[in-house]
Scaffold this active site. Structure first.
Site, PDB file in Angstrom:
ATOM      1  N   GLY A  47      -9.505  13.764  87.369  1.00 39.50           N
ATOM      2  CA  GLY A  47      -9.390  15.055  88.055  1.00 39.50           C
ATOM      3  C   GLY A  47     -10.605  15.936  87.867  1.00 39.50           C
ATOM      4  O   GLY A  47     -11.228  16.400  88.823  1.00 39.50           O
ATOM      5  N   HIS A 242       1.786  11.998  81.607  1.00 39.87           N
ATOM      6  CA  HIS A 242       1.294  12.309  82.951  1.00 39.87           C
ATOM      7  C   HIS A 242       2.352  11.835  83.938  1.00 39.87           C
ATOM      8  O   HIS A 242       2.839  10.706  83.836  1.00 39.87           O
ATOM      9  CB  HIS A 242      -0.041  11.604  83.214  1.00 39.87           C
ATOM     10  CG  HIS A 242      -0.774  12.174  84.385  1.00 39.87           C
ATOM     11  ND1 HIS A 242      -0.322  12.038  85.679  1.00 39.87           N
ATOM     12  CD2 HIS A 242      -1.899  12.927  84.458  1.00 39.87           C
ATOM     13  CE1 HIS A 242      -1.161  12.657  86.495  1.00 39.87           C
ATOM     14  NE2 HIS A 242      -2.130  13.219  85.781  1.00 39.87           N
ATOM     15  N   ARG A 289       2.844  19.964  84.216  1.00 31.04           N
ATOM     16  CA  ARG A 289       3.114  18.551  83.965  1.00 31.04           C
ATOM     17  C   ARG A 289       4.409  18.247  83.231  1.00 31.04           C
ATOM     18  O   ARG A 289       5.074  17.267  83.513  1.00 31.04           O
ATOM     19  CB  ARG A 289       1.989  18.025  83.089  1.00 31.04           C
ATOM     20  CG  ARG A 289       1.218  17.005  83.781  1.00 31.04           C
ATOM     21  CD  ARG A 289       0.049  16.649  82.972  1.00 31.04           C
ATOM     22  NE  ARG A 289      -1.091  16.758  83.841  1.00 31.04           N
ATOM     23  CZ  ARG A 289      -2.314  16.485  83.453  1.00 31.04           C
ATOM     24  NH1 ARG A 289      -2.558  16.141  82.221  1.00 31.04           N
ATOM     25  NH2 ARG A 289      -3.285  16.571  84.321  1.00 31.04           N
ATOM     26  N   HIS A 350      -0.069  10.291  77.912  1.00 33.85           N
ATOM     27  CA  HIS A 350      -1.391  10.606  78.471  1.00 33.85           C
ATOM     28  C   HIS A 350      -2.274  11.394  77.516  1.00 33.85           C
ATOM     29  O   HIS A 350      -3.471  11.151  77.426  1.00 33.85           O
ATOM     30  CB  HIS A 350      -1.144  11.424  79.749  1.00 33.85           C
ATOM     31  CG  HIS A 350      -2.361  11.838  80.485  1.00 33.85           C
ATOM     32  ND1 HIS A 350      -3.226  10.935  81.056  1.00 33.85           N
ATOM     33  CD2 HIS A 350      -2.867  13.065  80.774  1.00 33.85           C
ATOM     34  CE1 HIS A 350      -4.204  11.589  81.664  1.00 33.85           C
ATOM     35  NE2 HIS A 350      -4.021  12.881  81.494  1.00 33.85           N
ATOM     36  N   ARG A 385      -0.490  21.088  77.663  1.00 36.21           N
ATOM     37  CA  ARG A 385      -1.849  21.343  78.154  1.00 36.21           C
ATOM     38  C   ARG A 385      -1.888  21.518  79.662  1.00 36.21           C
ATOM     39  O   ARG A 385      -1.285  20.741  80.417  1.00 36.21           O
ATOM     40  CB  ARG A 385      -2.746  20.165  77.773  1.00 36.21           C
ATOM     41  CG  ARG A 385      -4.137  20.245  78.353  1.00 36.21           C
ATOM     42  CD  ARG A 385      -4.962  19.080  77.880  1.00 36.21           C
ATOM     43  NE  ARG A 385      -4.493  17.831  78.417  1.00 36.21           N
ATOM     44  CZ  ARG A 385      -4.998  17.244  79.506  1.00 36.21           C
ATOM     45  NH1 ARG A 385      -5.976  17.813  80.190  1.00 36.21           N
ATOM     46  NH2 ARG A 385      -4.525  16.076  79.903  1.00 36.21           N
TER      47      ARG A 385
HETATM   48  P1  FAD Z   1     -12.498   9.901  73.719  1.00 39.44           P
HETATM   49  O1  FAD Z   1     -13.248  10.061  74.967  1.00 39.44           O
HETATM   50  O2  FAD Z   1     -11.189   9.205  73.794  1.00 39.44           O
HETATM   51  O3  FAD Z   1     -13.442   9.095  72.718  1.00 39.44           O
HETATM   52  C1  FAD Z   1     -12.983   8.684  71.464  1.00 39.44           C
HETATM   53  C2  FAD Z   1     -14.123   8.033  70.723  1.00 39.44           C
HETATM   54  O4  FAD Z   1     -13.764   7.848  69.366  1.00 39.44           O
HETATM   55  C3  FAD Z   1     -14.530   6.653  71.232  1.00 39.44           C
HETATM   56  O5  FAD Z   1     -15.942   6.558  71.218  1.00 39.44           O
HETATM   57  C4  FAD Z   1     -13.978   5.688  70.181  1.00 39.44           C
HETATM   58  O6  FAD Z   1     -14.717   4.501  70.022  1.00 39.44           O
HETATM   59  C5  FAD Z   1     -14.121   6.555  68.944  1.00 39.44           C
HETATM   60  N1  FAD Z   1     -13.222   6.183  67.849  1.00 39.44           N
HETATM   61  C6  FAD Z   1     -11.871   6.325  67.789  1.00 39.44           C
HETATM   62  N2  FAD Z   1     -11.417   5.886  66.602  1.00 39.44           N
HETATM   63  C7  FAD Z   1     -12.507   5.468  65.903  1.00 39.44           C
HETATM   64  C8  FAD Z   1     -12.694   4.888  64.635  1.00 39.44           C
HETATM   65  N3  FAD Z   1     -11.666   4.628  63.804  1.00 39.44           N
HETATM   66  N4  FAD Z   1     -13.949   4.567  64.246  1.00 39.44           N
HETATM   67  C9  FAD Z   1     -15.010   4.787  65.057  1.00 39.44           C
HETATM   68  N5  FAD Z   1     -14.888   5.324  66.284  1.00 39.44           N
HETATM   69  C10 FAD Z   1     -13.650   5.651  66.694  1.00 39.44           C
HETATM   70  N6  FAD Z   1      -8.789  15.684  80.775  1.00 39.44           N
HETATM   71  C11 FAD Z   1      -9.309  16.620  81.588  1.00 39.44           C
HETATM   72  O7  FAD Z   1      -9.627  17.734  81.155  1.00 39.44           O
HETATM   73  N7  FAD Z   1      -9.492  16.338  82.911  1.00 39.44           N
HETATM   74  C12 FAD Z   1      -9.167  15.153  83.456  1.00 39.44           C
HETATM   75  O8  FAD Z   1      -9.372  14.935  84.638  1.00 39.44           O
HETATM   76  C13 FAD Z   1      -8.603  14.163  82.624  1.00 39.44           C
HETATM   77  N8  FAD Z   1      -8.221  12.971  83.145  1.00 39.44           N
HETATM   78  C14 FAD Z   1      -7.777  11.999  82.297  1.00 39.44           C
HETATM   79  C15 FAD Z   1      -7.472  10.749  82.811  1.00 39.44           C
HETATM   80  C16 FAD Z   1      -7.077   9.724  81.971  1.00 39.44           C
HETATM   81  C17 FAD Z   1      -6.747   8.374  82.525  1.00 39.44           C
HETATM   82  C18 FAD Z   1      -6.956   9.972  80.580  1.00 39.44           C
HETATM   83  C19 FAD Z   1      -6.521   8.890  79.650  1.00 39.44           C
HETATM   84  C20 FAD Z   1      -7.232  11.237  80.071  1.00 39.44           C
HETATM   85  C21 FAD Z   1      -7.641  12.252  80.922  1.00 39.44           C
HETATM   86  N9  FAD Z   1      -7.946  13.524  80.432  1.00 39.44           N
HETATM   87  C22 FAD Z   1      -8.455  14.468  81.265  1.00 39.44           C
HETATM   88  C23 FAD Z   1      -7.964  13.766  78.998  1.00 39.44           C
HETATM   89  C24 FAD Z   1      -9.428  13.647  78.502  1.00 39.44           C
HETATM   90  O9  FAD Z   1     -10.078  12.632  79.227  1.00 39.44           O
HETATM   91  C25 FAD Z   1      -9.493  13.312  77.031  1.00 39.44           C
HETATM   92  O10 FAD Z   1      -8.668  14.180  76.310  1.00 39.44           O
HETATM   93  C26 FAD Z   1     -10.925  13.461  76.534  1.00 39.44           C
HETATM   94  O11 FAD Z   1     -11.796  12.682  77.314  1.00 39.44           O
HETATM   95  C27 FAD Z   1     -11.007  13.047  75.083  1.00 39.44           C
HETATM   96  O12 FAD Z   1     -12.352  13.046  74.711  1.00 39.44           O
HETATM   97  P2  FAD Z   1     -12.714  12.787  73.213  1.00 39.44           P
HETATM   98  O13 FAD Z   1     -14.197  12.910  73.113  1.00 39.44           O
HETATM   99  O14 FAD Z   1     -11.884  13.616  72.339  1.00 39.44           O
HETATM  100  O15 FAD Z   1     -12.258  11.262  72.937  1.00 39.44           O
HETATM  101  C1  SIN Z   2      -5.568  14.087  86.370  1.00 37.80           C
HETATM  102  O1  SIN Z   2      -6.600  13.856  86.991  1.00 37.80           O
HETATM  103  O2  SIN Z   2      -4.461  14.215  86.880  1.00 37.80           O
HETATM  104  C2  SIN Z   2      -5.669  14.212  84.900  1.00 37.80           C
HETATM  105  C3  SIN Z   2      -6.126  15.558  84.571  1.00 37.80           C
HETATM  106  C4  SIN Z   2      -5.887  15.855  83.142  1.00 37.80           C
HETATM  107  O3  SIN Z   2      -5.322  15.062  82.397  1.00 37.80           O
HETATM  108  O4  SIN Z   2      -6.254  16.966  82.751  1.00 37.80           O
END
Ligand code: FAD
Ligand code: SIN
Length: 526
Positions: A47, A242, A289, A350, A385
């Site tokens: 999104g 989701h 949601r 999600h 959220r």
């Molecule tokens: P992540 O991007 O999940 O990265 C985690 C990192 O931690 C990875 O590099 C992994 O290798 C590392 N890691 C984990 N455990 C370990 C370990 N033990 N040792 C070493 N490395 C480790 N949010 C929005 O705001 N807008 C959206 O449109 C949206 N769409 C989404 C669609 C989908 C399908 C999903 C699943 C989520 C979506 N979300 C969205 C939520 C959002 O994408 C996530 O909350 C966000 O990207 C999380 O980012 P992050 O950097 O916290 O973790």
């Molecule tokens: C979505 O694109 O519907 C996901 C957006 C989000 O998780 O914030």
């Protein structure tokens, strides 16, 4: 092997990479990720990222929408700070090289709308925004001389006074983090990473459930590590489902059908092709949601079916194909032409709203340990959220944490640190576990328990049952852990068990229906 750095970052999603880019000019940065650098929820975000960019919208409206979605328990100051900082953080993403779609005139960002938003305010890159953000950030990281990014390094535990032989309990004042032990998944050796400051950016824990949109790396490792280190966690009962993942049972992770499609006019329908959201909320398919997911869950249970439909046929053919190319192609692969056919959908785990409790600087309850992104709990999301506020929270808190961490590193006194006394990992006497089935079967059992008893709708009895079943799994797995050479699979299983236990415990303690926590035994506020 021992390594020493200024800033240690665990995770290469939006949170970890944004933090690393900010601190890199102040010291040596090492990023560890457990698989490929790009693998994480960030890459799958469709999104987009919510921000008030023009005066057709207002901070007040975005703040109000966030508070409403959060069901009255967001931290208002955090909400205000995050939303007001958003435009600056978006500009930085653009400077790092991230491309967001522009409107037809090319002068303004093209904005989408999603559930719970009163305005069009979601910046996006077609329907694959996360992949574009991850690409842009990784490129900037690779270009930076002070940052080392190491793939296939699995952080096992954070190092604290406990590893110096001291007794650490949750009442110990000033627990300190000195870095992490990490398993090199290629050599199977366990390295010691010592750091002045450590950031956990390990993402979510969707894999405690059988059906999740999150990738297989989302196993709650950061939360579990902080739990073991006796740090403070918050709001883990609020697991967001989701409403619309594509129904394709064999596929893991479940493919998401973005909420932006409902924002563009797609409508939820039952198996007879009839709309049903009017029974649940006047905002219909664009209600927050938690409400939509519960409505779908209820309709599925009443009809005894495993999926319902999302009807996108009312959106123009070209708008669908151009605006949602990834979804269009994916569905076509499965024989579903979304310009002509309804899309089978069901809810999927999600996003974890709770996590490692942090202050406004991303500082956890453990000294020198920060957390940002999905593994953290800032107070922004409250009970639920608002769509597209997660990527926003990750960049805002990566920034705040970076600013604070830089100060922390500048006052660090190496001579007073216990780095030299920290022992390496001791694997003496451990044997190789040759029965993978012990791990794979236990993981399946755990996911079934969480799905059936701790899902969208809960009850006291279901939670109690889950707790008891989990207890057995916990004991068996700890026995296995105590005698086995450590592997990534075993470590992840332990973390999934710890996270499931915490979700259940927090859910049992919450005695009102609020946000995503809904039990048939409790009363609701509304
Ligand atoms: P992540 O991007 O999940 O990265 C985690 C990192 O931690 C990875 O590099 C992994 O290798 C590392 N890691 C984990 N455990 C370990 C370990 N033990 N040792 C070493 N490395 C480790 N949010 C929005 O705001 N807008 C959206 O449109 C949206 N769409 C989404 C669609 C989908 C399908 C999903 C699943 C989520 C979506 N979300 C969205 C939520 C959002 O994408 C996530 O909350 C966000 O990207 C999380 O980012 P992050 O950097 O916290 O973790
Ligand atoms: C979505 O694109 O519907 C996901 C957006 C989000 O998780 O914030």
């Amino acid at each position: 092997m021992r390594h020493e750095v200024d800033f240690l970052v665990i995770g290469s999603g939006i949170a970890g990479l944004s933090f690393a880019l900010k601190v890199a000019q102040y010291g040596k940065v090492c990023i560890l990720c457990k698989g490929d650098a790009s693998e994480g929820s960030t890459k799958y975000a469709q999104g987009g990222i919510a921000a008030v960019m023009y005066d057709t919208d207002s901070f007040d409206k975005h703040i109000a929408d966030t508070l409403v979605a959060g069901d009255g328990i967001c931290d208002r100051e955090v909400v205000e700070m995050t939303i007001r900082e958003a435009p600056q953080r978006i500009q930085e993403l653009v400077q790092y090289g991230v491309n967001f779609d522009m409107d037809k005139g090319g002068g303004r960002f093209d904005l989408h709308r999603e559930g719970g938003h009163s305005e069009f305010r979601i910046l996006h890159h077609k329907d694959n925004t996360g992949a574009e953000i991850e690409r842009g950030l990784l490129q900037a990281i690779h270009d930076h001389p002070n940052i080392e990014l190491k793939e296939n390094q699995f952080a096992i535990d954070i190092i604290t006074q406990h590893h110096l032989g001291q007794r650490v309990t949750k009442h110990t004042p000033d627990i300190e983090c000195y870095g992490v032990y990490a398993l090199n998944c290629k050599t199977n050796e366990i390295d010691t990473y010592l750091a002045k400051v450590t950031l956990l950016a390990t993402g979510g824990m969707g894999n405690i459930y059988s059906t999740t949109t999150t990738p297989i790396i989302s196993t709650g490792d950061g939360v579990a590590m902080v739990h073991r280190a006796r740090g403070v966690l918050k709001d883990l009962e609020f697991m967001q489902f989701h409403p619309t993942s594509l129904y394709n049972p064999a596929e893991k992770p479940a493919f998401l059908i973005t909420e932006a499609m409902r924002g563009a006019g797609a409508i939820l329908k039952d198996r007879n092709g009839k709309e049903f959201m009017q029974k649940y909320d006047k905002r219909l398919s664009l209600a927050p949601r938690d409400i939509v997911a519960r409505a779908i869950d209820n309709e599925m249970k009443i009809a005894g079916v495993e999926y319902l439909y999302l009807d996108a046929r009312g959106i123009g053919k070209q708008e669908l194909i151009n605006g949602f190319p990834t979804i269009y192609a994916k569905c076509l692969e499965l024989g579903i032409n979304i310009t002509k056919d309804m899309i089978p959908v069901r809810p999927a785990a999600h996003y974890q709203c709770g996590g490692i409790k942090v202050d406004r600087n991303g500082q956890s309850s453990i000294r020198h340990l920060y957390a940002a992104g999905e593994c953290s709990c800032t107070g922004l999301h409250g009970g639920n959220r608002l769509a597209s506020n997660s990527l926003l929270e990750a960049v805002v808190y990566a920034h705040n944490a970076a600013m604070d961490a830089v100060k922390e590193v500048s006052t660090f006194n190496f001579d007073k640190s216990p780095f030299n006394a920290i022992p390496d990992w001791n694997a003496e006497g451990m044997v190789l576990n040759e029965e993978m089935v012990l791990i794979t079967q236990t993981k399946k059992e755990l996911q079934e328990i969480m799905t059936n008893y701790v899902g969208i709708v809960r009850s006291d009895l279901r939670l109690r049952r889950a707790f008891d079943r989990l207890n057995l799994i916990f004991r068996e797995t700890e026995e296995l852990y105590n005698r086995s050479v450590l592997t990534e699979e075993l470590s992840e299983l332990r973390n999934l068990i710890a996270c499931s236990y915490l979700v259940i415990k927090h859910a049992m303690a919450r005695r009102e229906n609020v946000g995503l926590h809904y039990s048939i035994d409790l009363i609701s506020n509304d």
